[in-house]
Design an enzyme around this catalytic site. Structure first.
Site, PDB file in Angstrom:
ATOM      1  N   HIS A 146       0.882  -1.173   0.000  1.00  0.00           N
ATOM      2  CA  HIS A 146       0.000   0.000   0.000  1.00  0.00           C
ATOM      3  C   HIS A 146       0.918   1.221   0.000  1.00  0.00           C
ATOM      4  O   HIS A 146       1.956   1.219   0.678  1.00  0.00           O
ATOM      5  CB  HIS A 146      -0.877  -0.019   1.250  1.00  0.00           C
ATOM      6  CG  HIS A 146      -2.007   0.978   1.236  1.00  0.00           C
ATOM      7  ND1 HIS A 146      -2.248   1.847   0.210  1.00  0.00           N
ATOM      8  CD2 HIS A 146      -2.986   1.223   2.138  1.00  0.00           C
ATOM      9  CE1 HIS A 146      -3.317   2.580   0.473  1.00  0.00           C
ATOM     10  NE2 HIS A 146      -3.778   2.220   1.652  1.00  0.00           N
ATOM     11  N   GLY A 205      -6.140 -10.866   0.840  1.00  0.00           N
ATOM     12  CA  GLY A 205      -5.140 -11.927   0.805  1.00  0.00           C
ATOM     13  C   GLY A 205      -5.741 -13.293   0.519  1.00  0.00           C
ATOM     14  O   GLY A 205      -5.133 -14.103  -0.186  1.00  0.00           O
ATOM     15  N   ASP A 231      -6.889   4.321  -3.572  1.00  0.00           N
ATOM     16  CA  ASP A 231      -7.316   3.232  -2.690  1.00  0.00           C
ATOM     17  C   ASP A 231      -8.052   3.784  -1.468  1.00  0.00           C
ATOM     18  O   ASP A 231      -9.132   3.307  -1.105  1.00  0.00           O
ATOM     19  CB  ASP A 231      -6.076   2.442  -2.263  1.00  0.00           C
ATOM     20  CG  ASP A 231      -6.419   1.167  -1.515  1.00  0.00           C
ATOM     21  OD1 ASP A 231      -6.791   0.192  -2.183  1.00  0.00           O
ATOM     22  OD2 ASP A 231      -6.324   1.153  -0.281  1.00  0.00           O
TER      23      ASP A 231
HETATM   24  N1  LIG Z   1      -6.028  -6.866   3.914  1.00  0.00           N
HETATM   25  C1  LIG Z   1      -5.680  -7.133   2.667  1.00  0.00           C
HETATM   26  O1  LIG Z   1      -5.939  -8.216   2.153  1.00  0.00           O
HETATM   27  C2  LIG Z   1      -4.865  -6.125   1.872  1.00  0.00           C
HETATM   28  C3  LIG Z   1      -5.083  -5.958   0.501  1.00  0.00           C
HETATM   29  C4  LIG Z   1      -4.197  -5.146  -0.233  1.00  0.00           C
HETATM   30  C5  LIG Z   1      -3.153  -4.489   0.432  1.00  0.00           C
HETATM   31  N2  LIG Z   1      -3.013  -4.651   1.788  1.00  0.00           N
HETATM   32  C6  LIG Z   1      -1.887  -4.003   2.461  1.00  0.00           C
HETATM   33  O2  LIG Z   1      -1.048  -5.030   2.990  1.00  0.00           O
HETATM   34  C7  LIG Z   1      -0.425  -4.565   4.185  1.00  0.00           C
HETATM   35  C8  LIG Z   1      -0.732  -5.548   5.312  1.00  0.00           C
HETATM   36  O3  LIG Z   1      -2.119  -5.479   5.575  1.00  0.00           O
HETATM   37  P1  LIG Z   1      -2.875  -6.716   6.254  1.00  0.00           P
HETATM   38  O4  LIG Z   1      -4.329  -6.447   6.177  1.00  0.00           O
HETATM   39  O5  LIG Z   1      -2.323  -7.980   5.708  1.00  0.00           O
HETATM   40  O6  LIG Z   1      -2.369  -6.549   7.770  1.00  0.00           O
HETATM   41  P2  LIG Z   1      -2.777  -7.443   9.015  1.00  0.00           P
HETATM   42  O7  LIG Z   1      -3.494  -8.681   8.583  1.00  0.00           O
HETATM   43  O8  LIG Z   1      -3.488  -6.593  10.019  1.00  0.00           O
HETATM   44  O9  LIG Z   1      -1.325  -7.819   9.595  1.00  0.00           O
HETATM   45  C9  LIG Z   1      -1.229  -8.656  10.676  1.00  0.00           C
HETATM   46  C10 LIG Z   1       0.234  -8.958  10.933  1.00  0.00           C
HETATM   47  O10 LIG Z   1       0.904  -7.750  11.326  1.00  0.00           O
HETATM   48  C11 LIG Z   1       1.612  -8.006  12.519  1.00  0.00           C
HETATM   49  N3  LIG Z   1       1.669  -6.807  13.379  1.00  0.00           N
HETATM   50  C12 LIG Z   1       0.621  -6.094  13.853  1.00  0.00           C
HETATM   51  N4  LIG Z   1       1.062  -5.094  14.636  1.00  0.00           N
HETATM   52  C13 LIG Z   1       2.418  -5.214  14.678  1.00  0.00           C
HETATM   53  C14 LIG Z   1       3.444  -4.487  15.326  1.00  0.00           C
HETATM   54  N5  LIG Z   1       3.164  -3.430  16.096  1.00  0.00           N
HETATM   55  N6  LIG Z   1       4.729  -4.878  15.138  1.00  0.00           N
HETATM   56  C15 LIG Z   1       5.029  -5.955  14.366  1.00  0.00           C
HETATM   57  N7  LIG Z   1       4.094  -6.691  13.710  1.00  0.00           N
HETATM   58  C16 LIG Z   1       2.810  -6.317  13.871  1.00  0.00           C
HETATM   59  C17 LIG Z   1       0.804  -9.075  13.219  1.00  0.00           C
HETATM   60  O11 LIG Z   1       1.692  -9.658  14.140  1.00  0.00           O
HETATM   61  P3  LIG Z   1       1.284 -10.863  15.109  1.00  0.00           P
HETATM   62  O12 LIG Z   1       1.458 -12.090  14.267  1.00  0.00           O
HETATM   63  O13 LIG Z   1       2.264 -10.720  16.217  1.00  0.00           O
HETATM   64  O14 LIG Z   1      -0.148 -10.619  15.525  1.00  0.00           O
HETATM   65  C18 LIG Z   1       0.387  -9.969  12.054  1.00  0.00           C
HETATM   66  O15 LIG Z   1       1.381 -10.916  11.754  1.00  0.00           O
HETATM   67  C19 LIG Z   1      -0.969  -3.175   4.427  1.00  0.00           C
HETATM   68  O16 LIG Z   1      -0.082  -2.256   3.848  1.00  0.00           O
HETATM   69  C20 LIG Z   1      -2.280  -3.161   3.671  1.00  0.00           C
HETATM   70  O17 LIG Z   1      -2.732  -1.874   3.267  1.00  0.00           O
HETATM   71  C21 LIG Z   1      -3.840  -5.439   2.519  1.00  0.00           C
END
Ligand SMILES: NC(=O)c1ccc[n+]([C@@H]2O[C@H](COP(=O)([O-])OP(=O)(O)OC[C@H]3O[C@@H](n4cnc5c(N)ncnc54)[C@H](OP(=O)(O)O)[C@@H]3O)[C@@H](O)[C@H]2O)c1
Length: 325
Positions: A106, A132, A189
């Site tokens: 992102h 994802g 986005d």
């Molecule tokens: N959601 C989607 O499918 C999607 C789609 C397109 C782009 N994106 C982008 O992809 C990126 C990731 O998004 P996401 O939705 O995949 O995130 P997410 O599911 O919320 O990420 C969770 C992961 O982040 C870790 N985490 C959370 N807080 C943390 C901290 N303070 N320090 C270290 N690790 C930490 C968690 O660790 P623990 O394992 O310890 O809990 C877990 O492994 C973002 O930039 C988002 O905009 C996401």
């Protein structure tokens, strides 16, 4: 628009190199598994306390602490929540190899200044346009999810090649990689999330449901009409575009849509969209998101609770239990 497909991408920039995926949530899990299945050497970097360590290991992935994973990798992918990426980057920056590539899915963190990447790094974006779970299931089905790509810093001369090879390895180039920028991806986005598909549409559905129920229509019928048909129109638009969708429905539905659509989404809604766009562009939204994380998400927690207590959720549960096989 520049769209690059798998056959036009050289996979070699990732060959013999190691990728660290920092985070194992929605995107981290899908991207890590897709990379592994594409033959890329990967390590998942997680906090010591992470419950995802065991999950990743059971799926056959190598897991390490954030610092060790970062230090061991040529490419480091920042796949944790956007609002904490500044803190995460500050934690891992001392461990990044000279001239490593730092990737994001992102544009927000870099464009709005949460992360200020070190000067020697290549910085790239591969932003899959969907969740994802779908990124993984499409990959397993031999298909891919379209993604935007961009380069914010090219210090080694390889940033573009690495970005494209990464997009290929997670399967997105099977559908196509669209050239963009961190700014364009972040603004478009966030605007969509705030105002259109994720922000506007659910509020429109709820307003329609409540209007019918207040007028005496039974909640189940109101729900089926105003919410239940969303999947059908989404599939039609996906397959045929908006004009094609209109041609596939009855004259009655088409005539009603022609009269009602512009009456509901009038100039005042478009004006409010511009206000939302301004709040995204100015960084006001990114600052509010960051403040929300610093305060341990008070507004998000309250909104989730409020959404669960909406009458339409009971209607959904009743209909779902009656109609599911
Ligand atoms: N959601 C989607 O499918 C999607 C789609 C397109 C782009 N994106 C982008 O992809 C990126 C990731 O998004 P996401 O939705 O995949 O995130 P997410 O599911 O919320 O990420 C969770 C992961 O982040 C870790 N985490 C959370 N807080 C943390 C901290 N303070 N320090 C270290 N690790 C930490 C968690 O660790 P623990 O394992 O310890 O809990 C877990 O492994 C973002 O930039 C988002 O905009 C996401």
């Amino acid at each position: 628009m520049e769209l690059t497909r798998e056959k036009d991408i050289d996979p070699s920039p990732l060959e013999g190199r190691k990728v660290a995926v920092l985070g194992f949530g929605n995107q981290g899990k899908a991207q890590a598994l897709n990379l592994k299945d594409s033959g890329i050497e990967i390590v998942v970097g997680l906090r010591g306390s992470s419950l995802n360590r065991a999950v990743a290991q059971e799926l056959g992935l190598k897991v390490a602490d954030l610092a060790d994973a970062t230090a061991s990798a040529d490419v480091v992918m920042m796949l944790s929540p956007d609002e904490i990426l500044g803190d995460l980057y500050r934690e891992v920056e001392p461990h990044l190899q000279q001239g490593a590539a730092l990737g994001f899915s992102h544009g927000l963190a870099v464009h709005f200044g949460l992360v200020a990447p070190r000067d020697d790094l290549d910085v790239f974006l591969i932003a899959p346009k969907g969740p994802g779970t779908a990124l993984r299931s499409l990959y397993k089905a031999g298909k891919g999810m379209i993604a935007l790509w961009a380069v914010a810093q090219d210090r080694t001369g390889s940033a573009r090649a690495i970005a494209l090879a990464y997009g290929r390895a997670i399967g997105c180039a099977r559908a196509g990689l669209i050239a963009s920028s961190f700014e364009e991806e972040a603004v478009a986005d966030l605007f969509n999330e705030n105002a259109v598909v994720w922000g506007g549409v659910p509020e429109l559905l709820r307003a329609g449901f409540e209007t019918l129920v207040e007028a005496g229509i039974s909640p189940e019928i109101a729900y089926m009409e105003c919410v239940g048909e969303l999947k059908l129109i989404a599939e039609l638009i996906d397959a045929r575009g908006i004009a094609g969708m209109r041609e596939a429905i009855s004259n009655t539905a088409e005539f009603g849509a022609m009269l009602g659509g512009p009456a509901i989404i009038g100039p005042e809604v478009r004006q409010r969209m511009k206000t939302v766009l301004q709040s995204v562009r100015s960084g006001e939204f990114a600052r509010a998101l960051r403040a929300e994380a610093q305060g341990d998400y008070p507004k998000l927690k309250a909104a989730r609770k409020a959404a669960r207590s909406q009458p339409m959720e009971d209607v959904f549960a009743r209909l779902d239990s009656m109609t599911r096989d």
